[in-house]
Scaffold this motif. Structure first.
Motif, PDB file in Angstrom:
ATOM      1  N   THR A  35      47.352  49.024  41.221  1.00  0.00           N
ATOM      2  CA  THR A  35      46.236  48.889  42.149  1.00  0.00           C
ATOM      3  C   THR A  35      46.650  48.039  43.336  1.00  0.00           C
ATOM      4  O   THR A  35      45.816  47.510  44.044  1.00  0.00           O
TER       5      THR A  35
ATOM      6  N   VAL B 127      38.966  42.460  50.324  1.00  0.00           N
ATOM      7  CA  VAL B 127      39.175  42.913  48.942  1.00  0.00           C
ATOM      8  C   VAL B 127      39.795  41.791  48.115  1.00  0.00           C
ATOM      9  O   VAL B 127      39.406  41.562  46.963  1.00  0.00           O
TER      10      VAL B 127
ATOM     11  N   LEU C  30      40.003  50.527  43.106  1.00  0.00           N
ATOM     12  CA  LEU C  30      41.269  50.540  43.845  1.00  0.00           C
ATOM     13  C   LEU C  30      42.265  51.523  43.237  1.00  0.00           C
ATOM     14  O   LEU C  30      42.982  52.230  43.954  1.00  0.00           O
TER      15      LEU C  30
END
Length: 202
Positions: free
Chosen positions: A36, A76, A96
């Protein structure tokens, strides 16, 4: 997945303190795995000028919409740090992982990655099991029989909605984000008028 109560902070104050420690002035290297891995370092620039203004605008933009937060690497990273204090980082990590999954062009790699994501996030007792209903779980399982780039869309959408309605408002109200936004506002403010006028010398 079971977690013992002993593993949880005892108070909201402890959770807030942990988030502030994680975020602070610098949010260091992401703890997400390579699957991710689109989160990098988050730093408050010590430089002046355009770079600092852009960063300030980025931070202030996170409160405008969840889309703006998710479109920002710094946003994020900050949101992930917050979710870790609530023990719900698996929702963002799954989202993600799905975004990276959609970029795969090889059918063989697509199928392999699809099963890996399912085993990590979707199946019952998965190590990072996300909170989705049984119907969505079974639909995703069926989609894996002929994996395509859209096979996680329903599960990803429900996870995103959960974060937007639940975790995102708490993130914006957290003391750490409030402090960061205050710093951003101060950094992006125009200079005081008193510094503009200088006496002329002859």
């Amino acid at each position: 997945m079971c977690r013992t109560l002993a593993a949880f902070p005892n108070t909201c104050l402890e959770r807030a303190k942990e988030f502030k420690t994680r975020l602070g002035i610098f949010l260091h290297k992401s703890e997400l795995g390579s699957n991710t891995g689109c989160i990098g370092k988050f730093e408050w620039s010590s430089k002046h000028g355009k770079e600092n203004r852009n960063f300030s605008e980025d931070v202030l933009g996170w409160r405008e919409s969840f889309d703006l937060l998710l479109s920002s690497k710094n946003g994020v990273a900050a949101f992930h740090a917050f979710l870790k204090t609530e023990f719900s980082e698996e929702n963002l990590e799954f989202w993600l992982a799905c975004e990276e999954f959609k970029k795969i062009r090889s059918a063989t790699k697509l199928a392999s990655r699809a099963h890996r994501i399912f085993e990590e996030f979707i199946c019952s007792e998965a190590p990072k099991e996300v909170n989705i209903d049984h119907e969505t779980r079974e639909l995703t399982r069926m989609n894996l029989q002929a994996a395509t780039a859209t096979c996680f869309d329903t599960a990803q959408g429900k996870t995103r909605t959960l974060m937007e309605k639940d975790s995102y408002p708490r993130f914006l109200k957290s003391p750490a984000y409030q402090d960061l936004a205050a710093q951003a506002s101060a950094a992006s403010a125009p200079p005081s008028n008193c510094s503009l006028a200088e006496p002329s010398h002859t």
